[in-house]
Write a protein that holds these residues in place. Sequence first.
Motif, PDB file in Angstrom:
ATOM      1  N   ALA A  50       0.708  -1.176   0.058  1.00 52.45           N
ATOM      2  CA  ALA A  50       0.108  -0.024   0.066  1.00 52.45           C
ATOM      3  C   ALA A  50       0.808   1.289   0.009  1.00 52.45           C
ATOM      4  O   ALA A  50       0.499   2.106  -0.696  1.00 52.45           O
ATOM      5  CB  ALA A  50      -0.851  -0.018   1.169  1.00 52.45           C
ATOM      6  N   PHE A  51       2.201   1.184   0.642  1.00 57.72           N
ATOM      7  CA  PHE A  51       2.848   2.116   0.815  1.00 57.72           C
ATOM      8  C   PHE A  51       3.403   2.716  -0.843  1.00 57.72           C
ATOM      9  O   PHE A  51       3.556   3.868  -1.159  1.00 57.72           O
ATOM     10  CB  PHE A  51       4.175   1.984   1.739  1.00 57.72           C
ATOM     11  CG  PHE A  51       5.171   2.834   1.524  1.00 57.72           C
ATOM     12  CD1 PHE A  51       5.300   4.278   1.947  1.00 57.72           C
ATOM     13  CD2 PHE A  51       6.345   2.151   0.831  1.00 57.72           C
ATOM     14  CE1 PHE A  51       6.451   4.864   1.618  1.00 57.72           C
ATOM     15  CE2 PHE A  51       7.343   3.165   0.774  1.00 57.72           C
ATOM     16  CZ  PHE A  51       7.680   4.436   0.995  1.00 57.72           C
ATOM     17  N   TRP A  52       3.857   1.644  -1.294  1.00 55.40           N
ATOM     18  CA  TRP A  52       4.394   1.978  -2.536  1.00 55.40           C
ATOM     19  C   TRP A  52       3.555   2.329  -3.731  1.00 55.40           C
ATOM     20  O   TRP A  52       3.932   3.195  -4.613  1.00 55.40           O
ATOM     21  CB  TRP A  52       4.928   0.601  -3.208  1.00 55.40           C
ATOM     22  CG  TRP A  52       6.419   0.233  -2.500  1.00 55.40           C
ATOM     23  CD1 TRP A  52       6.659  -0.870  -1.756  1.00 55.40           C
ATOM     24  CD2 TRP A  52       7.705   1.199  -2.623  1.00 55.40           C
ATOM     25  NE1 TRP A  52       7.966  -0.762  -1.273  1.00 55.40           N
ATOM     26  CE2 TRP A  52       8.502   0.430  -1.817  1.00 55.40           C
ATOM     27  CE3 TRP A  52       7.879   2.287  -3.447  1.00 55.40           C
ATOM     28  CZ2 TRP A  52       9.821   0.864  -1.462  1.00 55.40           C
ATOM     29  CZ3 TRP A  52       9.267   2.799  -2.890  1.00 55.40           C
ATOM     30  CH2 TRP A  52      10.230   2.079  -2.064  1.00 55.40           C
ATOM     31  N   ILE A  53       2.123   1.800  -3.618  1.00 58.51           N
ATOM     32  CA  ILE A  53       1.032   2.321  -4.536  1.00 58.51           C
ATOM     33  C   ILE A  53       0.808   4.024  -4.161  1.00 58.51           C
ATOM     34  O   ILE A  53       0.410   4.699  -5.215  1.00 58.51           O
ATOM     35  CB  ILE A  53      -0.050   1.384  -4.114  1.00 58.51           C
ATOM     36  CG1 ILE A  53      -0.043   0.031  -4.670  1.00 58.51           C
ATOM     37  CG2 ILE A  53      -1.387   1.998  -4.825  1.00 58.51           C
ATOM     38  CD1 ILE A  53      -0.950  -0.821  -4.518  1.00 58.51           C
ATOM     39  N   LYS A 110      -9.546   5.015   2.091  1.00 59.70           N
ATOM     40  CA  LYS A 110      -9.512   4.769   3.841  1.00 59.70           C
ATOM     41  C   LYS A 110     -10.481   3.775   3.856  1.00 59.70           C
ATOM     42  O   LYS A 110     -10.512   2.619   4.570  1.00 59.70           O
ATOM     43  CB  LYS A 110      -9.571   5.900   4.395  1.00 59.70           C
ATOM     44  CG  LYS A 110      -9.512   5.875   6.002  1.00 59.70           C
ATOM     45  CD  LYS A 110      -9.579   7.071   6.888  1.00 59.70           C
ATOM     46  CE  LYS A 110     -11.026   7.585   6.648  1.00 59.70           C
ATOM     47  NZ  LYS A 110     -11.309   8.890   7.414  1.00 59.70           N
ATOM     48  N   LYS A 111     -11.874   4.174   3.276  1.00 64.23           N
ATOM     49  CA  LYS A 111     -12.866   3.351   3.665  1.00 64.23           C
ATOM     50  C   LYS A 111     -12.793   2.056   2.881  1.00 64.23           C
ATOM     51  O   LYS A 111     -13.017   0.756   3.307  1.00 64.23           O
ATOM     52  CB  LYS A 111     -14.276   3.869   2.729  1.00 64.23           C
ATOM     53  CG  LYS A 111     -15.488   3.052   3.097  1.00 64.23           C
ATOM     54  CD  LYS A 111     -16.727   3.941   2.309  1.00 64.23           C
ATOM     55  CE  LYS A 111     -17.932   3.229   2.573  1.00 64.23           C
ATOM     56  NZ  LYS A 111     -17.886   1.656   2.218  1.00 64.23           N
ATOM     57  N   ARG A 112     -12.013   2.072   1.733  1.00 58.56           N
ATOM     58  CA  ARG A 112     -12.010   0.464   1.114  1.00 58.56           C
ATOM     59  C   ARG A 112     -10.704  -0.192   2.094  1.00 58.56           C
ATOM     60  O   ARG A 112     -11.050  -1.673   2.126  1.00 58.56           O
ATOM     61  CB  ARG A 112     -11.078   0.606  -0.238  1.00 58.56           C
ATOM     62  CG  ARG A 112     -10.748  -0.554  -1.181  1.00 58.56           C
ATOM     63  CD  ARG A 112     -10.105  -0.261  -2.279  1.00 58.56           C
ATOM     64  NE  ARG A 112      -9.524  -1.342  -3.021  1.00 58.56           N
ATOM     65  CZ  ARG A 112      -8.810  -1.435  -4.190  1.00 58.56           C
ATOM     66  NH1 ARG A 112      -8.665  -0.499  -4.731  1.00 58.56           N
ATOM     67  NH2 ARG A 112      -8.728  -2.597  -4.657  1.00 58.56           N
ATOM     68  N   PHE A 113      -9.728   0.410   2.775  1.00 57.31           N
ATOM     69  CA  PHE A 113      -8.878  -0.398   3.677  1.00 57.31           C
ATOM     70  C   PHE A 113      -9.836  -0.980   4.650  1.00 57.31           C
ATOM     71  O   PHE A 113      -9.523  -2.034   5.281  1.00 57.31           O
ATOM     72  CB  PHE A 113      -7.681   0.398   3.934  1.00 57.31           C
ATOM     73  CG  PHE A 113      -6.697   0.150   3.143  1.00 57.31           C
ATOM     74  CD1 PHE A 113      -5.529  -0.414   3.524  1.00 57.31           C
ATOM     75  CD2 PHE A 113      -6.791   0.688   1.820  1.00 57.31           C
ATOM     76  CE1 PHE A 113      -4.334  -0.336   2.557  1.00 57.31           C
ATOM     77  CE2 PHE A 113      -5.530   0.483   1.016  1.00 57.31           C
ATOM     78  CZ  PHE A 113      -4.514   0.022   1.160  1.00 57.31           C
ATOM     79  N   TYR A 134      -3.853   2.251   6.398  1.00 60.23           N
ATOM     80  CA  TYR A 134      -4.067   3.036   5.017  1.00 60.23           C
ATOM     81  C   TYR A 134      -3.288   4.580   5.447  1.00 60.23           C
ATOM     82  O   TYR A 134      -2.475   5.013   4.638  1.00 60.23           O
ATOM     83  CB  TYR A 134      -5.147   3.270   4.536  1.00 60.23           C
ATOM     84  CG  TYR A 134      -5.182   4.377   3.554  1.00 60.23           C
ATOM     85  CD1 TYR A 134      -4.758   3.940   1.965  1.00 60.23           C
ATOM     86  CD2 TYR A 134      -5.774   5.624   3.570  1.00 60.23           C
ATOM     87  CE1 TYR A 134      -4.462   4.934   1.098  1.00 60.23           C
ATOM     88  CE2 TYR A 134      -5.728   6.601   2.572  1.00 60.23           C
ATOM     89  CZ  TYR A 134      -5.064   6.235   1.469  1.00 60.23           C
ATOM     90  OH  TYR A 134      -5.101   7.028   0.245  1.00 60.23           O
ATOM     91  N   CYS A 135      -3.614   5.049   6.770  1.00 56.57           N
ATOM     92  CA  CYS A 135      -2.973   6.520   6.872  1.00 56.57           C
ATOM     93  C   CYS A 135      -1.635   6.472   6.972  1.00 56.57           C
ATOM     94  O   CYS A 135      -0.619   7.257   6.632  1.00 56.57           O
ATOM     95  CB  CYS A 135      -3.964   6.739   8.308  1.00 56.57           C
ATOM     96  SG  CYS A 135      -5.374   7.465   7.944  1.00 56.57           S
ATOM     97  N   PHE A 136      -1.130   5.262   7.649  1.00 52.41           N
ATOM     98  CA  PHE A 136       0.441   5.241   7.717  1.00 52.41           C
ATOM     99  C   PHE A 136       1.051   4.987   6.418  1.00 52.41           C
ATOM    100  O   PHE A 136       2.254   5.636   6.143  1.00 52.41           O
ATOM    101  CB  PHE A 136       0.675   3.939   8.595  1.00 52.41           C
ATOM    102  CG  PHE A 136       0.714   4.288  10.127  1.00 52.41           C
ATOM    103  CD1 PHE A 136       1.667   5.023  10.832  1.00 52.41           C
ATOM    104  CD2 PHE A 136      -0.335   3.732  10.975  1.00 52.41           C
ATOM    105  CE1 PHE A 136       1.456   5.491  12.136  1.00 52.41           C
ATOM    106  CE2 PHE A 136      -0.221   3.858  12.347  1.00 52.41           C
ATOM    107  CZ  PHE A 136       0.587   4.814  12.914  1.00 52.41           C
ATOM    108  N   ALA A 137       0.300   4.261   5.588  1.00 52.17           N
ATOM    109  CA  ALA A 137       1.090   4.245   4.292  1.00 52.17           C
ATOM    110  C   ALA A 137       1.019   5.623   3.582  1.00 52.17           C
ATOM    111  O   ALA A 137       2.075   5.844   2.723  1.00 52.17           O
ATOM    112  CB  ALA A 137      -0.039   2.971   3.460  1.00 52.17           C
ATOM    113  N   LEU A 138      -0.085   6.195   3.412  1.00 48.45           N
ATOM    114  CA  LEU A 138      -0.058   7.381   2.994  1.00 48.45           C
ATOM    115  C   LEU A 138       0.890   8.415   3.417  1.00 48.45           C
ATOM    116  O   LEU A 138       1.492   9.345   2.735  1.00 48.45           O
ATOM    117  CB  LEU A 138      -1.659   8.059   2.946  1.00 48.45           C
ATOM    118  CG  LEU A 138      -1.767   9.339   2.018  1.00 48.45           C
ATOM    119  CD1 LEU A 138      -1.397   9.395   0.720  1.00 48.45           C
ATOM    120  CD2 LEU A 138      -3.107   9.782   2.210  1.00 48.45           C
TER     121      LEU A 138
END
Length: 237
Positions: A50-53, A110-113, A134-138
């Motif tokens: 998720a981080f790389w995306i 965020k909702k998807r995750f 997701y928040c950490f990934a973004l």
Amino acid sequence: MKTIFDINGFIVNALGFSNGIWLLTASILFALLCFCFVLTVRNGRMKPRAFWIETLWLALAYAVLLLLGRVAWAPEGGQACWRPAQPMLVWLGAAVVIISLCIWYFRRRKKRFADQVSSTAIRRSAAGSGAAKYCFALLFASMLVSSVICGLRIACGDSIVHLVVPMALVVLVMLLNALTGWRFWYLIGAVLLLVYDLLWMQNVLARTDFGYMPLLAMLPLCLATILPLFTLGTQKK
């Protein structure tokens, strides 16, 4: 329009760092971000994929907006394809569109995750855990893109204060959260960063009379830092 407060000038004068010290500071912050990244992945609070995306999407958004800004609009006296009669209205209109799209994208992802995690879990707090991942990934994606931009600006001899300050705030709130377990550090960081970004951008726009369209490219990067911090600081775990 007059400058409200030259926040970068105040920071530079207060610290009195030379260019070498700013470079050293950026290097130390990047090393600390790498440490926080490894710790977050190891604790299962973020998925590297998720981080790389998010890094790819964020870098693409920055590059496209920067290119459009430099080609389509230049400050007074510069070479550009077009310059509007009311630059402030056009700039603000473009900013509203970009901010709206960024918020929509953030809420959707965020909702998807959250849905993915809660669909395979029994715990009622699973949705919040998915949103936090997701928040950490973004958040780390925004820091990586900022670090790359920071390196490019150093190579060109440009100022990096507006990139170092967010990195320092993120590192500080993450370390404070790790030491105290108090999630509101993230919220405090989001508020401080929002105030800083508003003052910094207002200063740039006041000096250029809304004639610096490439500044719009920084909006997704700023929101990709503020929105995750705000969510991590307000959601119940």
